[in-house]
Design a protein around this motif. Structure first.
Motif, PDB file in Angstrom:
ATOM      1  N   GLY A   9       1.043   2.616 -35.347  1.00  0.00           N
ATOM      2  CA  GLY A   9       2.179   2.155 -36.128  1.00  0.00           C
ATOM      3  C   GLY A   9       2.225   0.635 -36.214  1.00  0.00           C
ATOM      4  N   ARG A  10       3.262   0.114 -36.824  1.00  0.00           N
ATOM      5  CA  ARG A  10       3.431  -1.327 -36.977  1.00  0.00           C
ATOM      6  C   ARG A  10       4.367  -1.852 -35.899  1.00  0.00           C
ATOM      7  N   PRO A  11       3.939  -2.843 -35.113  1.00  0.00           N
ATOM      8  CA  PRO A  11       4.838  -3.401 -34.088  1.00  0.00           C
ATOM      9  C   PRO A  11       6.147  -3.885 -34.696  1.00  0.00           C
ATOM     10  N   ASN A  12       7.202  -3.754 -33.909  1.00  0.00           N
ATOM     11  CA  ASN A  12       8.560  -4.145 -34.305  1.00  0.00           C
ATOM     12  C   ASN A  12       9.121  -3.248 -35.409  1.00  0.00           C
ATOM     13  N   THR A  13       8.660  -1.977 -35.439  1.00  0.00           N
ATOM     14  CA  THR A  13       9.234  -0.976 -36.323  1.00  0.00           C
ATOM     15  C   THR A  13       9.489   0.301 -35.520  1.00  0.00           C
ATOM     16  N   GLN A  14      10.223   1.229 -36.117  1.00  0.00           N
ATOM     17  CA  GLN A  14      10.551   2.485 -35.435  1.00  0.00           C
ATOM     18  C   GLN A  14       9.317   3.358 -35.196  1.00  0.00           C
ATOM     19  N   GLU A  15       8.245   3.136 -35.962  1.00  0.00           N
ATOM     20  CA  GLU A  15       7.069   3.992 -35.842  1.00  0.00           C
ATOM     21  C   GLU A  15       6.089   3.505 -34.762  1.00  0.00           C
ATOM     22  N   TYR A  16       6.311   2.333 -34.211  1.00  0.00           N
ATOM     23  CA  TYR A  16       5.366   1.744 -33.260  1.00  0.00           C
ATOM     24  C   TYR A  16       5.319   2.545 -31.959  1.00  0.00           C
ATOM     25  N   ARG A  17       4.086   2.820 -31.508  1.00  0.00           N
ATOM     26  CA  ARG A  17       3.867   3.535 -30.247  1.00  0.00           C
ATOM     27  C   ARG A  17       2.689   2.904 -29.510  1.00  0.00           C
ATOM     28  N   VAL A  18       2.714   3.004 -28.183  1.00  0.00           N
ATOM     29  CA  VAL A  18       1.606   2.561 -27.350  1.00  0.00           C
ATOM     30  C   VAL A  18       1.151   3.757 -26.516  1.00  0.00           C
ATOM     31  N   PHE A  19      -0.046   4.255 -26.815  1.00  0.00           N
ATOM     32  CA  PHE A  19      -0.615   5.384 -26.072  1.00  0.00           C
ATOM     33  C   PHE A  19      -1.552   4.875 -24.981  1.00  0.00           C
ATOM     34  N   PHE A  20      -1.818   5.747 -24.017  1.00  0.00           N
ATOM     35  CA  PHE A  20      -2.617   5.367 -22.854  1.00  0.00           C
ATOM     36  C   PHE A  20      -3.877   6.227 -22.762  1.00  0.00           C
ATOM     37  N   LYS A  21      -4.943   5.604 -22.253  1.00  0.00           N
ATOM     38  CA  LYS A  21      -6.203   6.300 -22.013  1.00  0.00           C
ATOM     39  C   LYS A  21      -6.672   6.019 -20.583  1.00  0.00           C
TER      40      LYS A  21
END
Length: 288
Positions: A9-21
């Protein structure tokens, strides 16, 4: 044990996510798959940095979404930024959570008289390094503050990154008081007043806002680990919490790597960030 992140997603928006590996490149949940202990014999814990020090975006583990990525909290349909309550700028520590812990909302704490807040237990890292969003650090527990947030027990565990050059000097909460004078008082002040600019009353604390020591804090963290064990094994009702994981092999919520990949693919591709609103830099003077 190493971990990496993948932004969507786009940072600083509602769609932003950070996934982990994990080290093998397999998608994991920061809530369920990262081990609580970095060194169990020495009571060294892993911690997930949600909010780097001095920043305002209230990022948090999305406990109700598949694989529990980091996302920005919402309030009244808008992205939530914590106000700067003078003299503080954003969060005054690296703020985050200890994985494989859960403050059970069905359990009334015998000390605070309030139930848990339904989240992993929170940490405030007092180390010198300003961490990055999604960074996994190894921490030494020093003490804890019992915040009562809108009637819920919300422990704030004071920790120091074991890689901090001064970590060897810190063993208990009194070391913080001695070596970083004013930091504990600032911590109480921050948690007491950070919601006041939103029109809410000052927060309250158990134990007259006094910090409990290292042993008490470690026991509290371990008790929330036991609550998490019941949650991940479906021995307690987690309600809307998403317990999808890719490594807790005996958990009924454990899924295959392909399902984890599908969960990530269902989100938006990474894109250019939106600007942060200029109002985020405003300072509030609640005693005015």
């Amino acid at each position: 044990m190493s971990f990496t992140i993948e932004e969507r997603g786009r940072p600083n928006t509602q769609e932003y996510r950070v996934f982990f590996k994990n080290a093998e490149g397999k998608y994991i949940s920061p809530f369920h798959d990262i081990p609580i202990y970095a060194n169990e014999a020495e009571n060294i814990f892993h911690a997930v940095v949600e909010v780097p020090r001095w920043t305002n975006a209230k990022m948090e583990i999305a406990t109700k979404e598949p694989l529990n990525p980091l996302k920005q909290d919402m309030k009244k349909g808008n992205l939530r930024y914590v106000a700067n309550v003078f003299p503080h700028k954003g969060y005054i520590w690296n703020y985050g959570a200890i994985p494989q812990t859960w403050e059970d909302p069905n359990h009334k704490d015998s000390d605070t008289g309030c139930c848990g807040d339904n989240d992993p237990i929170d940490i405030c890292d007092i180390g010198n390094k300003v961490c990055s969003r999604g960074e996994i650090i190894k921490v030494k527990v020093l003490g804890t503050l019992a915040l009562i947030d809108e009637g819920e027990t919300d422990w704030k565990v004071i920790v120091i990154n074991t890689e901090d050059p001064e970590a060897a000097d810190f063993h208990n909460i009194e070391d913080v008081r001695r070596l970083k004078p004013g930091y504990l008082e600032a911590t109480v002040d921050w948690f007491k007043r950070y919601k006041v600019p939103d029109g809410k009353p000052e927060n309250q604390f158990a134990f007259n806002a006094e910090f409990k020591d290292r042993d008490f804090a470690i026991a509290t963290v371990k008790s929330t680990h036991e609550f998490w064990k019941a949650l991940i094994m479906k021995k307690t009702n987690g309600g809307e919490l998403n317990c999808m994981n890719t490594s807790v092999s005996d958990s009924p919520f454990c899924c295959c790597a392909a399902d984890g990949q599908a969960a990530v693919n269902s989100t938006s591709a990474f894109g250019p960030e939106e600007p942060i609103p200029s109002t985020v830099d405003k300072w509030f003077y609640p005693d005015k």
